[in-house]
Design an enzyme around this catalytic site. Structure first.
Site, mmCIF file in Angstrom:
data_model
loop_
_atom_site.group_PDB
_atom_site.id
_atom_site.type_symbol
_atom_site.label_atom_id
_atom_site.label_comp_id
_atom_site.label_asym_id
_atom_site.label_seq_id
_atom_site.Cartn_x
_atom_site.Cartn_y
_atom_site.Cartn_z
ATOM 1 N N TYR A 113 0.858 -1.182 0.000
ATOM 2 C CA TYR A 113 0.000 0.000 0.000
ATOM 3 C C TYR A 113 0.898 1.237 0.000
ATOM 4 O O TYR A 113 1.738 1.384 0.883
ATOM 5 C CB TYR A 113 -0.941 0.039 1.217
ATOM 6 C CG TYR A 113 -1.743 1.325 1.239
ATOM 7 C CD1 TYR A 113 -2.805 1.507 0.339
ATOM 8 C CD2 TYR A 113 -1.408 2.367 2.092
ATOM 9 C CE1 TYR A 113 -3.508 2.702 0.315
ATOM 10 C CE2 TYR A 113 -2.114 3.564 2.071
ATOM 11 C CZ TYR A 113 -3.161 3.721 1.186
ATOM 12 O OH TYR A 113 -3.855 4.908 1.141
ATOM 13 N N LYS A 154 3.274 10.265 7.935
ATOM 14 C CA LYS A 154 2.556 9.788 9.125
ATOM 15 C C LYS A 154 3.135 10.294 10.457
ATOM 16 O O LYS A 154 2.771 11.376 10.877
ATOM 17 C CB LYS A 154 2.432 8.270 9.065
ATOM 18 C CG LYS A 154 1.441 7.861 7.964
ATOM 19 C CD LYS A 154 0.831 6.501 8.159
ATOM 20 C CE LYS A 154 -0.417 6.320 7.341
ATOM 21 N NZ LYS A 154 -0.306 5.462 6.165
ATOM 22 N N ASP A 169 9.407 2.899 0.995
ATOM 23 C CA ASP A 169 8.289 3.656 1.550
ATOM 24 C C ASP A 169 8.216 3.353 3.047
ATOM 25 O O ASP A 169 7.751 2.285 3.448
ATOM 26 C CB ASP A 169 6.995 3.244 0.830
ATOM 27 C CG ASP A 169 5.755 3.931 1.395
ATOM 28 O OD1 ASP A 169 5.835 4.550 2.470
ATOM 29 O OD2 ASP A 169 4.689 3.824 0.747
HETATM 30 C C1 LIG Z 1 -0.466 5.813 4.762
HETATM 31 C C2 LIG Z 1 0.556 5.367 3.793
HETATM 32 C C3 LIG Z 1 0.756 6.056 2.585
HETATM 33 C C4 LIG Z 1 -0.104 7.234 2.180
HETATM 34 O O1 LIG Z 1 0.026 8.312 3.056
HETATM 35 P P1 LIG Z 1 -1.135 9.447 3.107
HETATM 36 O O2 LIG Z 1 -0.588 10.458 4.053
HETATM 37 O O3 LIG Z 1 -2.360 8.747 3.616
HETATM 38 O O4 LIG Z 1 -1.300 9.957 1.737
HETATM 39 C C5 LIG Z 1 1.741 5.600 1.738
HETATM 40 N N1 LIG Z 1 2.505 4.542 2.057
HETATM 41 C C6 LIG Z 1 2.352 3.859 3.218
HETATM 42 C C7 LIG Z 1 3.248 2.709 3.521
HETATM 43 C C8 LIG Z 1 1.364 4.242 4.119
HETATM 44 O O5 LIG Z 1 1.196 3.552 5.253
#
Ligand SMILES: *Cc1c(COP(=O)(O)O)cnc(C)c1O
Length: 435
Positions: free
Chosen positions: A148, A278, A249
């Protein structure tokens, strides 16, 4: 329910779209009046122990004086100025701090508004890099299933095709390359077969691939799965062997969640591009960052238009940068490793009995993340109120009932969360087969 709360909920239902929700037949939502420590306070005076950290972000809990003071004093200087042609102390200090904290080759920082946008920026970086390096044919991204990376189109294109509903957006969504999800658990022995599919795709498409995009150690919202550091090391080796870039990521894993400051440290691996978000501001303001190396920055700037083609209106927002600096200071001056380790031990001992319940496929814990995977999806209409009745805030999705609490949670509060998980999963088992 007081009248003003009833009318708030009626207006919400009439006009407000919630995440992944229907506007027409939405599931009920819970009104929150304020939040302090690890507790969300509802208008009727009830309090919920927060087991979600507001989607990984509120690692210090809520109402944190150090962060609020930093935002207030920045507010007295300026709330925001454009970042085109201007600069300011909070953004510069934050960029320098992130460079210090992250693996050594990362020296260049692009600040942006959300995790999804930081992934978009990462994708632009790697595509522009190959233009600059004279290999414009490298346009594809390689990733694994079960990931994700966000909800914008580029980020969605590398998220799991099934969870991410790629069929809905066929023809618009770029088509990327997907290898099997890593099948090796965090602490299980690893062998080369686990990376065979990834290696095959690299072999077959290596001249078309710009980068591998990957969540290190923890696949978050795509399935809450943990994999071996050996797998991550192999991904890094394979990317070097085939001369493709590696984008990690760490939007969910960054800032201590897995027991290391960044999950890539479990494997001693440094990426070419790193996405953070986050927990960056301790859950107070929206902010994300994309970091990269000198080499990538030079590649991006080596071909017309000699610039990275991205620039959000609220780029480098001073309030968010001040919040991030305060959050990082607070984290690093706290015994966060001990706290995460203690949470890990408590989650292991208190969640493991759930494995024996009917309808439970797996229980797994890493750092301050505890996951119960069920055989069938939960019924949110039943399960969400069941947690609220027990005084905890958890937000399961699909087959996953999971917690990633603030690092400051006390053992007694964490036990309330694990007990509620146990009871609600047992009830879910009792209702299986009903519709
Ligand atoms: C939450 C998340 C995103 C997206 O971040 P947003 O601030 O919601 O756009 C991308 N990659 C990972 C691994 C995430 O947990």
């Amino acid at each position: 329910m007081p009248r003003d709360v009833a009318s708030l909920l009626a207006l919400d239902r009439a006009h407000v779209w919630h995440p992944y929700a229907s506007a027409i037949e939405p599931l009920p939502v819970v009104p929150v009046e304020s939040a302090r420590g690890v507790r969300l306070r509802l208008p009727d005076g009830r309090e919920l122990v927060d087991g979600m950290s507001s989607w990984w972000a509120a690692i210090h809990g809520y109402g944190v004086p150090e962060i609020h003071d930093a935002i207030r004093s920045q507010l007295d200087r300026m709330a925001h100025v454009m970042f085109g042609g201007l600069t300011h102390e909070p953004a510069v200090a934050l960029a320098a701090r992130l460079v210090d904290l992250t693996p050594a080759p990362l020296t260049r920082v692009f600040l942006c508004d959300s995790g999804s946008v930081s992934v978009e920026v990462a994708i632009k970086m790697v595509l522009q890099y190959w233009q600059g390096r004279g290999e414009p044919g490298r346009r594809k991204l390689l990733t694994v299933r079960g990931g994700y990376h966000g909800d914008t189109f580029g980020a969605m294109s590398v998220s799991d095709p099934v969870n991410g509903m790629h069929t809905l957006f066929r023809g618009v969504l770029p088509e990327q390359l997907f290898a099997e999800a890593p099948a090796c658990r965090f602490d299980e022995p690893w062998d080369e077969r686990h990376a065979a599919d990834l290696a095959r795709l690299l072999e077959e498409h290596s001249r078309e691939i710009a980068a591998i995009v990957f969540e290190p150690i923890v696949q978050g919202a795509g399935g809450m799965r943990f994999h071996s550091p050996d797998y991550l090391r192999r991904v890094r080796e394979l990317s070097h062997e085939h001369g493709v870039l590696l984008v990690l990521d760490e939007i969910a894993t960054g800032f201590g969640r897995t027991g290391r400051l960044f999950a890539c440290e479990h494997a001693g691996v440094a990426p070419d591009v790193l996405c953070l978000g986050k927990a960056l501001t301790g859950g107070t303001m929206t902010l994300a960052a994309t970091l990269t190396t000198e080499d990538v920055a030079r590649g991006v700037s080596a071909a017309p238009p000699f610039a990275l083609m991205h620039g959000p209106t609220f780029m480098g927002n001073p309030l968010a940068c001040a919040a991030a600096l305060a959050s990082i200071d607070l984290l690093l001056s706290s015994p966060w490793q001990d706290r995460v380790q203690r949470i890990e031990q408590q989650l292991r001992s208190e969640l493991s009995p759930i494995r024996a319940l009917p309808g439970v496929r797996d229980v797994r814990v890493l750092g301050a993340i505890g996951v119960v995977e069920l055989e069938d999806p939960v019924d949110m209409r039943r399960v969400q109120p069941a947690f609220v009745e027990r005084g905890v805030w958890l937000r399961p999705f699909g087959r996953l009932v999971y917690t990633m609490p603030p690092f400051v949670i006390e053992p007694g509060d964490l036990s309330r969360i694990t007990l509620a998980m146990h009871e609600v999963v047992r009830e879910h088992a009792g209702h299986r087969g009903e519709t």
